[in-house]
Design an enzyme around this catalytic site. Structure first.
Site, short mmCIF file in Angstrom:
data_model
loop_
_atom_site.label_atom_id
_atom_site.label_comp_id
_atom_site.label_asym_id
_atom_site.label_seq_id
_atom_site.Cartn_x
_atom_site.Cartn_y
_atom_site.Cartn_z
N LYS A 258 0.85 -1.20 0.00
CA LYS A 258 0.00 0.00 0.00
C LYS A 258 0.88 1.24 0.00
O LYS A 258 1.70 1.43 0.89
CB LYS A 258 -0.92 -0.01 1.23
N ASP A 263 -2.33 10.08 4.05
CA ASP A 263 -3.77 9.78 4.17
C ASP A 263 -4.44 10.81 5.06
O ASP A 263 -4.39 10.72 6.28
CB ASP A 263 -3.96 8.37 4.75
N LYS A 270 -9.78 12.89 8.52
CA LYS A 270 -9.35 12.39 9.83
C LYS A 270 -9.17 13.54 10.81
O LYS A 270 -8.89 14.66 10.42
CB LYS A 270 -7.98 11.68 9.69
N ASP A 282 1.46 5.88 5.89
CA ASP A 282 0.48 5.04 5.21
C ASP A 282 1.04 4.40 3.92
O ASP A 282 0.33 3.72 3.20
CB ASP A 282 -0.79 5.85 4.91
N ASP A 341 -12.12 7.49 3.63
CA ASP A 341 -10.94 7.12 4.42
C ASP A 341 -10.63 5.62 4.30
O ASP A 341 -9.57 5.17 4.73
CB ASP A 341 -11.17 7.52 5.89
N GLU A 343 -9.57 4.02 1.85
CA GLU A 343 -9.00 4.17 0.51
C GLU A 343 -7.98 3.09 0.17
O GLU A 343 -7.80 2.74 -0.99
CB GLU A 343 -8.34 5.56 0.37
N ARG A 345 -7.92 -0.12 0.60
CA ARG A 345 -8.47 -1.32 -0.04
C ARG A 345 -8.80 -1.05 -1.51
O ARG A 345 -8.79 -1.98 -2.32
CB ARG A 345 -9.69 -1.81 0.75
N1 BES Z 1 -4.50 4.31 6.86
C1 BES Z 1 -5.68 4.05 7.60
C2 BES Z 1 -5.51 2.94 8.64
C3 BES Z 1 -4.58 3.19 9.79
C4 BES Z 1 -5.05 3.58 11.03
C5 BES Z 1 -3.21 2.97 9.66
C6 BES Z 1 -4.20 3.77 12.08
C7 BES Z 1 -2.35 3.16 10.71
C8 BES Z 1 -2.84 3.56 11.94
C9 BES Z 1 -6.80 3.62 6.66
O1 BES Z 1 -6.77 4.16 5.39
C10 BES Z 1 -8.09 4.05 7.29
O2 BES Z 1 -8.28 5.21 7.44
N2 BES Z 1 -8.91 3.07 7.66
C11 BES Z 1 -10.17 3.33 8.28
C12 BES Z 1 -11.20 2.47 7.63
C13 BES Z 1 -12.61 2.75 8.06
C14 BES Z 1 -13.04 4.09 7.52
C15 BES Z 1 -13.50 1.66 7.54
C16 BES Z 1 -10.04 2.98 9.77
O3 BES Z 1 -9.40 1.98 10.09
O4 BES Z 1 -10.54 3.74 10.58
ZN ZN Z 2 -4.88 4.68 4.67
ZN ZN Z 3 -7.75 6.04 5.26
#
Ligand code: BES
Ligand code: ZN
Ligand code: ZN
Length: 498
Positions: A258, A263, A270, A282, A341, A343, A345
């Protein structure tokens, strides 16, 4: 740091700091095996040194060639592992910094770990424990850094040499992954990250080819393009390839990383504190894949390996994709976006369906994919998810073994078909979020919909980046995944030996 091996005796080793690692059993009594070389200093220190893991004692002997000697504990003799050795060596690196040592010796003992593995672990622990990210400091700390590390081994010196060299190469590749993660986001935009990959490929002798936006459009990577829409910086898709003549696999092991270079969450923005403020990490999955490519090329592993890096920022700019958008992905499937967010996947799905063109033996993706993986496992392991087919147990076992050997642990999560219900969309084939429960698993279920070969997903969100230091891992990028996968690939090559 230069790393070398010598067979001269410990007492003759002319270094600023000599590290002597001892088990609990080797630490009771007078340690008379050392007193002949280092005299009274060791005899007087012996009662104060328990040999427990984490314990260290610094001595200034009057005899022997070393300016200083540090005793470092390894715990019970029958329980010494690679991880104990890495941690003790890293503690040695901390002492080296404290006393401004420029030359350091480590005496390789006769532990329950074999000499080659032990030497690799010692060098890894020392180099990784010495790592500091100083690029942005204008006032450089006036501390000498270690220029030379010497492993001292009375016998088995061939194995020690092999292990030390491998440890040095692998640790340097981990450090290059750490550097990329720690880099300021404006210095690693997708185009700049791709250039870094081209430079790395050229330097270490593997291939890199970079697709620009036009090529990504031509390939129909609707996920990557959608995530990119709110950014001024264009996306890239980079293909890395190590295809040695002596490869033991016909079809490649494909690694997908990834590469969200920052992000923000996009329009589903966020919060800054304890969330967006860490999101330069990220692209840690991408950084790990790059580190692995460097290592397989430098170690000349006889394995055909391909790395795929979809890269973009995720920003809420004027033309940003919105909740409600329905995307047509590279595979042809449609996805309803309900949170911008989620993104990672979307860009991974495109890379995973493209991976099929290689007819891969296995695909492993590494991604800082979900906060849910951090909640589940903290910083101490990555979540491992794989399709529940006949090969699942072997894939899980192979990665868990590599995880235990390297201290980069992976822990399996279930992939019951029931979880797929959570990502069913009212209007499209899938939606990109699965609700509150089992967030790491529903993200993996989403990816699974784009996969048609043996596949493992590693959610490294917790392990890739630290806000508090851990043994041989300072705050920031850890380079998690490089050592794990290099070990996995070495074992993969061994199993295929002709
Ligand atoms: N990059 C984040 C996940 C993340 C969170 C990485 C904390 C490292 C530390 C990812 O893109 C994300 O924002 N995921 C969301 C998904 C949700 C919106 C379904 C999450 O995990 O909150
Ligand atoms: Zn992310
Ligand atoms: Zn994200």
């Amino acid at each position: 740091m230069k790393v070398s091996v010598t067979t001269i005796s410990v007492a003759e080793l002319d270094v600023d700091l000599l590290l002597i690692l001892r088990t609990r059993e080797q630490s009771d009594g007078a340690m008379s095996d050392l007193t002949s070389g280092f005299g009274g200093a060791v005899r007087r220190a012996a009662p104060d040194f328990s040999g427990e893991p984490g314990v260290s004692l610094l001595l200034y002997p009057e005899t022997g060639s070393a300016r200083r000697v540090a005793l470092l504990g390894l715990g019970a003799a029958d329980g010494v592992t690679n991880e104990h050795l890495r941690r003790a060596a890293a503690e040695g690196a901390r002492l080296a910094r404290q006393v401004k040592a420029e030359t350091v010796g480590i005496s390789v003992g006769d532990w329950s770990v074999d000499a080659e593995d032990a030497s690799q672990a010692l060098v890894e622990g020392f180099i990784l424990g010495s790592y500091r990210f100083e690029r942005y400091r204008t006032k450089h700390a006036e501390e000498a850094s270690v220029q030379r590390l010497v492993l001292q081994a009375v016998d088995k010196d061939k194995a020690v040499r092999r292990g030390a060299e491998r440890g040095r190469v692998v640790a340097e590749c981990v450090c290059s992954a750490r550097d990329l993660v720690n880099l300021s986001p404006d210095e690693k935009t997708p185009v700049l990250l791709s250039r870094a990959m081209e430079r790395s490929a050229k330097k270490y002798g593997y291939l890199a080819s970079v697709w620009d936006r036009a090529l990504i459009e031509e390939e129909g990577m609707g996920g990557l393009l959608a995530v990119n829409r709110g950014s001024v910086e264009p996306p890239t898709f980079t293909v890395l390839e190590w295809m040695p003549d002596n490869r033991r696999n016909e079809h490649p092991v494909v690694l997908v990383g990834k590469g969200i270079t920052f992000d923000t969450g996009g329009l589903s923005l966020k919060e800054t504190e304890n969330s967006m403020d860490a999101m330069k990490s990220d692209m840690a999955g991408a950084a790990a894949v790059i580190g692995v490519m460097e290592a397989v090329a430098r170690l000349e592993l006889p394995v055909y390996v391909v790395g795929l890096i979809p890269a973009t920022e995720n920003r809420p700019g004027e033309n940003a994709y919105v909740p409600g958008d329905v995307l047509r992905m590279h595979s042809g499937k449609t996805v309803e976006v309900l949170n911008t967010d989620a993104e990672g996947r979307l860009i991974l799905a495109d890379a995973l369906s493209y991976a099929k063109t290689y007819n891969p033996e296995i695909v492993i993706d590494l991604a800082t994919l979900t906060g849910a993986a951090v909640v589940a496992l903290g910083n101490h392991a990555a979540a491992l998810m794989t399709s529940e087919d006949a090969g699942a147990a072997d894939r899980i076992a192979a990665l868990q073994v590599a995880g235990e050997r390297t201290g980069e642990r992976v822990h399996p999560m279930p992939m019951y078909e029931d979880y797929a219900k959570q990502i069913e969309s009212d209007v499209a084939d899938l939606k990109n979020i699965g609700g509150r429960g089992a967030g790491a698993i529903t993200a993996a279920k989403f990816l699974e919909a784009f996969v048609s070969y043996p596949w493992v997903h590693l959610d490294i969100a917790g392990a890739a980046f630290l806000r508090k230091e851990m043994p041989y891992r300072p705050v920031g990028g850890t380079g998690f995944g490089v050592r794990l996968l290099v070990e996995y690939l070495r074992e993969y090559a061994d199993r295929r030996r002709g």
